[in-house]
Write an enzyme that holds these catalytic residues in place. Structure first.
Site, PDB file in Angstrom:
ATOM      1  N   ASP A  50       0.848  -1.200   0.000  1.00  0.00           N
ATOM      2  CA  ASP A  50       0.000   0.000   0.000  1.00  0.00           C
ATOM      3  C   ASP A  50       0.883   1.248   0.000  1.00  0.00           C
ATOM      4  O   ASP A  50       1.699   1.443   0.896  1.00  0.00           O
ATOM      5  CB  ASP A  50      -0.870   0.014   1.271  1.00  0.00           C
ATOM      6  CG  ASP A  50      -1.813   1.195   1.301  1.00  0.00           C
ATOM      7  OD1 ASP A  50      -2.915   1.091   0.731  1.00  0.00           O
ATOM      8  OD2 ASP A  50      -1.448   2.248   1.878  1.00  0.00           O
ATOM      9  N   TYR A  55       2.747   9.951  -0.138  1.00  0.00           N
ATOM     10  CA  TYR A  55       3.803   9.414   0.729  1.00  0.00           C
ATOM     11  C   TYR A  55       5.197   9.720   0.158  1.00  0.00           C
ATOM     12  O   TYR A  55       6.202   9.546   0.844  1.00  0.00           O
ATOM     13  CB  TYR A  55       3.675   7.901   0.931  1.00  0.00           C
ATOM     14  CG  TYR A  55       2.372   7.429   1.546  1.00  0.00           C
ATOM     15  CD1 TYR A  55       1.477   8.330   2.118  1.00  0.00           C
ATOM     16  CD2 TYR A  55       2.024   6.085   1.552  1.00  0.00           C
ATOM     17  CE1 TYR A  55       0.276   7.906   2.661  1.00  0.00           C
ATOM     18  CE2 TYR A  55       0.825   5.643   2.102  1.00  0.00           C
ATOM     19  CZ  TYR A  55      -0.040   6.561   2.652  1.00  0.00           C
ATOM     20  OH  TYR A  55      -1.226   6.122   3.179  1.00  0.00           O
ATOM     21  N   LYS A  80      -2.813   6.012  -4.357  1.00  0.00           N
ATOM     22  CA  LYS A  80      -3.940   6.901  -4.050  1.00  0.00           C
ATOM     23  C   LYS A  80      -3.786   8.274  -4.703  1.00  0.00           C
ATOM     24  O   LYS A  80      -2.666   8.777  -4.829  1.00  0.00           O
ATOM     25  CB  LYS A  80      -4.064   7.083  -2.522  1.00  0.00           C
ATOM     26  CG  LYS A  80      -3.960   5.771  -1.753  1.00  0.00           C
ATOM     27  CD  LYS A  80      -4.204   5.909  -0.268  1.00  0.00           C
ATOM     28  CE  LYS A  80      -3.861   4.621   0.452  1.00  0.00           C
ATOM     29  NZ  LYS A  80      -2.479   4.511   0.898  1.00  0.00           N
ATOM     30  N   HIS A 111      -7.858   9.362  -2.006  1.00  0.00           N
ATOM     31  CA  HIS A 111      -7.229   9.315  -0.680  1.00  0.00           C
ATOM     32  C   HIS A 111      -8.119   9.928   0.415  1.00  0.00           C
ATOM     33  O   HIS A 111      -8.224   9.389   1.509  1.00  0.00           O
ATOM     34  CB  HIS A 111      -5.887  10.054  -0.752  1.00  0.00           C
ATOM     35  CG  HIS A 111      -4.896   9.630   0.276  1.00  0.00           C
ATOM     36  ND1 HIS A 111      -3.541   9.635   0.053  1.00  0.00           N
ATOM     37  CD2 HIS A 111      -5.036   9.202   1.562  1.00  0.00           C
ATOM     38  CE1 HIS A 111      -2.908   9.220   1.132  1.00  0.00           C
ATOM     39  NE2 HIS A 111      -3.787   8.952   2.062  1.00  0.00           N
TER      40      HIS A 111
HETATM   41  N1  LIG Z   1      -5.733   6.110   3.594  1.00  0.00           N
HETATM   42  C1  LIG Z   1      -5.209   6.853   4.545  1.00  0.00           C
HETATM   43  O1  LIG Z   1      -5.579   8.015   4.732  1.00  0.00           O
HETATM   44  C2  LIG Z   1      -4.151   6.270   5.428  1.00  0.00           C
HETATM   45  C3  LIG Z   1      -3.816   6.914   6.636  1.00  0.00           C
HETATM   46  C4  LIG Z   1      -2.856   6.316   7.454  1.00  0.00           C
HETATM   47  C5  LIG Z   1      -2.257   5.140   7.075  1.00  0.00           C
HETATM   48  N2  LIG Z   1      -2.564   4.546   5.865  1.00  0.00           N
HETATM   49  C6  LIG Z   1      -1.904   3.295   5.420  1.00  0.00           C
HETATM   50  O2  LIG Z   1      -1.939   2.348   6.483  1.00  0.00           O
HETATM   51  C7  LIG Z   1      -0.611   1.948   6.809  1.00  0.00           C
HETATM   52  C8  LIG Z   1      -0.502   1.582   8.267  1.00  0.00           C
HETATM   53  O3  LIG Z   1      -0.815   2.666   9.106  1.00  0.00           O
HETATM   54  P1  LIG Z   1       0.288   3.477   9.942  1.00  0.00           P
HETATM   55  O4  LIG Z   1       1.547   3.493   9.199  1.00  0.00           O
HETATM   56  O5  LIG Z   1      -0.370   4.761  10.313  1.00  0.00           O
HETATM   57  O6  LIG Z   1       0.443   2.692  11.296  1.00  0.00           O
HETATM   58  P2  LIG Z   1       0.484   1.186  11.837  1.00  0.00           P
HETATM   59  O7  LIG Z   1       0.767   0.224  10.772  1.00  0.00           O
HETATM   60  O8  LIG Z   1      -0.704   1.026  12.695  1.00  0.00           O
HETATM   61  O9  LIG Z   1       1.724   1.313  12.827  1.00  0.00           O
HETATM   62  C9  LIG Z   1       3.007   1.585  12.364  1.00  0.00           C
HETATM   63  C10 LIG Z   1       3.886   1.812  13.589  1.00  0.00           C
HETATM   64  O10 LIG Z   1       3.986   0.592  14.347  1.00  0.00           O
HETATM   65  C11 LIG Z   1       5.358   0.169  14.383  1.00  0.00           C
HETATM   66  N3  LIG Z   1       5.335  -1.303  14.265  1.00  0.00           N
HETATM   67  C12 LIG Z   1       5.133  -2.026  13.131  1.00  0.00           C
HETATM   68  N4  LIG Z   1       5.142  -3.350  13.411  1.00  0.00           N
HETATM   69  C13 LIG Z   1       5.354  -3.455  14.733  1.00  0.00           C
HETATM   70  C14 LIG Z   1       5.480  -4.563  15.610  1.00  0.00           C
HETATM   71  N5  LIG Z   1       5.379  -5.812  15.155  1.00  0.00           N
HETATM   72  N6  LIG Z   1       5.696  -4.321  16.933  1.00  0.00           N
HETATM   73  C15 LIG Z   1       5.803  -3.042  17.390  1.00  0.00           C
HETATM   74  N7  LIG Z   1       5.690  -1.948  16.604  1.00  0.00           N
HETATM   75  C16 LIG Z   1       5.471  -2.157  15.288  1.00  0.00           C
HETATM   76  C17 LIG Z   1       6.038   0.869  13.227  1.00  0.00           C
HETATM   77  O11 LIG Z   1       7.411   1.081  13.491  1.00  0.00           O
HETATM   78  P3  LIG Z   1       8.604   0.578  12.523  1.00  0.00           P
HETATM   79  O12 LIG Z   1       8.294   0.985  11.103  1.00  0.00           O
HETATM   80  O13 LIG Z   1       9.770   1.286  13.092  1.00  0.00           O
HETATM   81  O14 LIG Z   1       8.658  -0.920  12.689  1.00  0.00           O
HETATM   82  C18 LIG Z   1       5.282   2.198  13.207  1.00  0.00           C
HETATM   83  O15 LIG Z   1       5.783   3.071  14.203  1.00  0.00           O
HETATM   84  C19 LIG Z   1       0.217   3.167   6.400  1.00  0.00           C
HETATM   85  O16 LIG Z   1       1.596   2.893   6.376  1.00  0.00           O
HETATM   86  C20 LIG Z   1      -0.420   3.498   5.080  1.00  0.00           C
HETATM   87  O17 LIG Z   1       0.023   2.602   4.075  1.00  0.00           O
HETATM   88  C21 LIG Z   1      -3.520   5.094   5.056  1.00  0.00           C
END
Ligand SMILES: NC(=O)c1ccc[n+]([C@@H]2O[C@H](COP(=O)([O-])OP(=O)(O)OC[C@H]3O[C@@H](n4cnc5c(N)ncnc54)[C@H](OP(=O)(O)O)[C@@H]3O)[C@@H](O)[C@H]2O)c1
Length: 293
Positions: A50, A55, A80, A111
């Site tokens: 994704d 980004y 997106k 998005h």
């Molecule tokens: N459509 C939208 O508007 C929108 C908005 C937000 C996000 N997204 C998408 O959703 C994805 C995920 O959301 P997100 O990036 O906000 O947050 P997330 O996946 O909920 O959390 C990411 C955080 O958790 C840490 N992490 C990952 N695996 C872990 C584990 N096994 N144990 C402990 N910590 C862990 C990561 O650190 P490290 O990287 O240092 O491991 C990072 O700090 C995004 O990357 C993006 O692709 C879309």
């Protein structure tokens, strides 16, 4: 002890396209980190990535895909359309394809239901997402550059308005929304189910500095089952029939985030209840979106 397995589940979207249940998130990954993370993910059984033009890392993602030995049709790529590009959808998509070095993306999402002239503008033309959607529809129907189209951050009201609009005849396959045990959004989830629109749960771990990793219920369930707290959250999302896109740039986490297990009914329900006890808590509120309408 529960059995952790590499999750190979796929869902069939409302247009027949299949999507792997778990994908790699890449928000806040630099192009170099997105390259490394995508490469690691593809080497470790991921088939779903994704990204988004906003980004700034599509080139990194594209480089890793180009270098991988996996056939293109076995990788599901989402990107997106950004808020400032609603008036130039096809140009923005072409730019994303160029950066990704791809002929098509599997899923193209609006998005946000927000259309701004520039990054600094107030959201001036909120209602224009219907016109934006019609442009995506046209590209989808041409059958070349996108396999499926969907939306992100749409409320029930905005989606219903979209579906009721004249000239709209393609139902989004997905609404990508923030979803985790502190933001379960039951009403929106059941509305989307009734329309055959899948949820992609973003920020499934609660994003950076997540309060979920300090949550007593999550910690207890992880300890009891001898798994990582992240695996509890990702398994819960899949068990809820969501697509889920945890982001990490660390090899061990990228690997373990793809391994899920079946939660007992009791643990599943306990996670569902966190929202009522401690939540709801939105971790991603950029300020320009109206979640109430
Ligand atoms: N459509 C939208 O508007 C929108 C908005 C937000 C996000 N997204 C998408 O959703 C994805 C995920 O959301 P997100 O990036 O906000 O947050 P997330 O996946 O909920 O959390 C990411 C955080 O958790 C840490 N992490 C990952 N695996 C872990 C584990 N096994 N144990 C402990 N910590 C862990 C990561 O650190 P490290 O990287 O240092 O491991 C990072 O700090 C995004 O990357 C993006 O692709 C879309």
């Amino acid at each position: 002890m529960v059995e952790l397995k590499v999750n190979t589940k796929k869902y069939k979207l409302n247009n027949g396209v299949e999507i792997p249940a778990i994908g790699l998130g890449t928000w806040r990954s630099s192009p170099e980190d997105a390259y490394k993370a995508t490469k690691l993910a593809l080497e470790n059984s991921y088939h779903h990535i994704d990204t988004a033009s906003a980004y700034g890392n599509e080139e990194g993602v594209g480089k890793a895909i180009a270098e991988s030995k996996i056939p293109r049709e076995d990788i599901f790529v989402t990107t997106k359309l950004w808020n400032t590009d609603h008036d130039k959808v096809e140009e923005a998509l072409d730019e994303s394809l160029k950066k990704l070095k791809l002929d098509y993306v599997d899923l193209y999402l609006v998005h946000w239901p927000v259309n701004t002239d520039s990054e600094d503008d107030e959201p001036t033309k909120h209602e224009d997402y219907v016109e934006t959607w019609k442009k995506l529809q046209k590209i989808y129907k041409e059958g070349k550059k996108v396999k499926a189209i969907g939306v992100s951050n749409f409320t029930e009201k905005k989606l219903q308005k979209l579906l009721d609009s004249e000239g709209v005849d393609v139902v989004p396959v997905i609404n990508q929304i923030e979803a985790h045990p502190l933001l379960t959004q039951p009403q929106l989830v059941s509305y989307l189910k009734s329309k055959d629109i899948y949820i992609t749960a973003y920020s499934p771990l609660g994003s950076d500095d997540s309060p979920l990793f300090k949550n007593e219920t999550v910690i207890k369930i992880a300890e009891k089952n001898k798994v990582e707290p992240a695996q509890v959250l990702i398994s819960w999302a899949v068990q809820r029939n969501s697509i889920v896109i945890p982001k990490s740039v660390h090899e061990e986490r990228i690997k373990s985030n793809l391994e899920t297990f079946t939660l007992s009914n009791e643990d599943f329900e306990a996670l569902n209840e966190i929202n009522e006890k401690d939540g709801p808590k939105r971790t991603n509120d950029p300020g320009f979106n109206n979640y109430n309408d």
